[in-house]
Motif scaffolding. Structure first.
Motif, short mmCIF file in Angstrom:
data_model
loop_
_atom_site.label_atom_id
_atom_site.label_comp_id
_atom_site.label_asym_id
_atom_site.label_seq_id
_atom_site.Cartn_x
_atom_site.Cartn_y
_atom_site.Cartn_z
N LYS A 189 0.83 -1.21 0.00
CA LYS A 189 0.00 0.00 0.00
C LYS A 189 0.86 1.25 0.00
CE LYS A 189 -4.03 1.89 2.39
NZ LYS A 189 -4.96 1.72 3.53
N TYR A 190 2.00 1.19 0.68
CA TYR A 190 2.93 2.31 0.74
C TYR A 190 4.29 1.81 0.28
CZ TYR A 190 -0.76 3.85 3.91
OH TYR A 190 -1.99 4.17 4.46
N THR A 191 4.88 2.51 -0.67
CA THR A 191 6.19 2.12 -1.18
C THR A 191 7.24 3.11 -0.72
OG1 THR A 191 5.96 3.39 -3.23
CG2 THR A 191 5.09 1.13 -3.22
N LEU A 192 8.46 2.62 -0.58
CA LEU A 192 9.55 3.47 -0.12
C LEU A 192 9.84 4.58 -1.11
CD1 LEU A 192 11.74 3.96 2.01
CD2 LEU A 192 13.20 2.38 0.75
N LYS A 193 9.78 4.28 -2.40
CA LYS A 193 10.06 5.29 -3.42
C LYS A 193 9.07 6.45 -3.34
CE LYS A 193 10.75 5.84 -8.41
NZ LYS A 193 9.91 7.04 -8.48
N GLU A 194 7.78 6.13 -3.22
CA GLU A 194 6.77 7.18 -3.14
C GLU A 194 6.94 8.03 -1.89
OE1 GLU A 194 3.13 5.08 -3.33
OE2 GLU A 194 3.20 4.74 -5.50
N GLU A 195 7.25 7.38 -0.77
CA GLU A 195 7.43 8.13 0.48
C GLU A 195 8.68 9.00 0.42
OE1 GLU A 195 5.60 8.56 3.40
OE2 GLU A 195 4.12 7.83 1.98
N VAL A 196 9.73 8.52 -0.24
CA VAL A 196 10.95 9.34 -0.39
C VAL A 196 10.64 10.60 -1.19
CG1 VAL A 196 13.20 9.45 -1.51
CG2 VAL A 196 12.60 7.46 -0.09
N ASP A 197 9.93 10.45 -2.29
CA ASP A 197 9.58 11.61 -3.12
C ASP A 197 8.67 12.57 -2.35
OD1 ASP A 197 11.05 10.49 -5.14
OD2 ASP A 197 9.32 9.54 -6.12
N ARG A 198 7.67 12.02 -1.64
CA ARG A 198 6.75 12.89 -0.91
C ARG A 198 7.46 13.64 0.21
NH1 ARG A 198 4.22 13.28 3.61
NH2 ARG A 198 5.17 11.37 4.42
N LEU A 199 8.29 12.93 0.96
CA LEU A 199 8.98 13.56 2.09
C LEU A 199 10.01 14.58 1.61
CD1 LEU A 199 9.06 13.46 5.15
CD2 LEU A 199 10.81 11.69 5.01
N LYS A 200 10.66 14.30 0.50
CA LYS A 200 11.64 15.23 -0.04
C LYS A 200 10.98 16.55 -0.45
CE LYS A 200 15.34 15.54 -3.48
NZ LYS A 200 16.05 14.81 -4.58
N LYS A 201 9.82 16.46 -1.12
CA LYS A 201 9.08 17.66 -1.51
C LYS A 201 8.61 18.43 -0.27
CE LYS A 201 7.42 15.71 -5.88
NZ LYS A 201 6.23 15.26 -6.66
N GLN A 202 8.16 17.69 0.75
CA GLN A 202 7.69 18.36 1.96
C GLN A 202 8.81 19.14 2.64
OE1 GLN A 202 5.99 15.65 4.81
NE2 GLN A 202 5.55 17.24 6.32
N LEU A 203 10.00 18.57 2.69
CA LEU A 203 11.14 19.25 3.33
C LEU A 203 11.62 20.44 2.49
CD1 LEU A 203 13.20 16.16 4.60
CD2 LEU A 203 11.77 17.72 5.95
#
Length: 258
Positions: A189-203
């Protein structure tokens, strides 16, 4: 005729001498080892040892060792005395006492128990020896050096991996996450690649450092929290994120690194 008779006597003495040295003595680790060898060689029942026969063979074996001028350890002589003692007890007539057969004491019981215990050690020793030979056929590769990009320390300030782990544990203690009543193998349901991209944009969008716990706001599933935490570690490893902790057990602040 006299010469032929003398030659025959000489050859007879040679044959007699050589025949005395034809037997082969195995190496035993102790008297129990020798006893087990004799029992197996003669196909005896270890629970019903014929004491007369086994005692005779055991003493004969000690005599062979003396013929070859081999030193006999004291424990072998002690066992010989023990066998003779058991043999004598079994040969002596017993008093006519009415006792149930299962209650009669067998003089061999203690010896049998010692033999069974020693046999167990033998089996385990053979198994370990076999495993050692199998392991000797394998070669262990030396550990690879840590890649330079991994060696680089991207935990700036007072932050380190241990403090990040402690912060995640405190987050777990503060919040309760939903746990599935049953699990089904399905697509992530949650992939590491998607979370890396989302978190990078948030920071990158944040003008100021973000509190560590704020990164997990609105997340109620344990899988989501763990994936976000792994994404943060990945960004720190790449050098795209940095953490700062100004006081012991204080809040951890995360900021993006251009």
């Amino acid at each position: 005729m006299g010469a032929e008779e003398g030659q025959m006597k000489h050859e007879s003495r040679q044959l007699e001498t050589s025949s005395k040295l034809t037997f082969k003595l195995d190496v035993f680790e102790g008297p129990l080892d020798l006893l087990l060898h004799l029992i197996k060689q003669n196909k005896m029942d270890i629970y019903d040892i014929p004491m007369v026969e086994i005692t005779s063979q055991y003493i004969e074996y000690l005599h062979r060792m003396r013929v070859l001028s081999l030193d006999i350890a004291g424990e072998y002589l002690v066992m010989a005395a023990t066998l003779i003692n058991i043999k004598s007890k079994m040969l002596l007539p017993q008093r006519p006492i009415i006792v149930e057969p299962e209650q009669q004491e067998d003089p061999r019981a203690e010896l049998v128990q010692q033999l069974l215990t020693h046999q167990c050690y033998q089996v385990v020793s053979e198994q370990l020896d076999e495993l050692a030979h199998l392991r000797a056929k394998h070669y262990t590769r030396d550990q690879e050096d840590i890649p330079p990009e991994i060696q680089a320390d991207h935990l700036h300030g007072h932050g380190d991996a241990e403090k990040m782990q402690q912060a995640l544990v405190r987050l777990f203690n503060k919040r309760r996450f939903r746990k599935a009543a049953f699990r089904r193998v399905s697509k992530e349901k949650y992939t590491l690649k998607e979370e890396v991209d989302r978190l990078k944009k948030q920071l990158q969008k944040a003008e100021e450092p973000i509190n560590f716990e704020q990164l997990f706001e609105g997340q109620f599933e344990l899988e989501h929290v763990v994936t976000t935490f792994l994404a943060l570690l990945e960004l720190m490893k790449r050098g795209s994120a940095a953490v700062v902790q100004t006081e012991v057990l204080g809040p951890i602040w995360v900021r993006g690194v251009a």
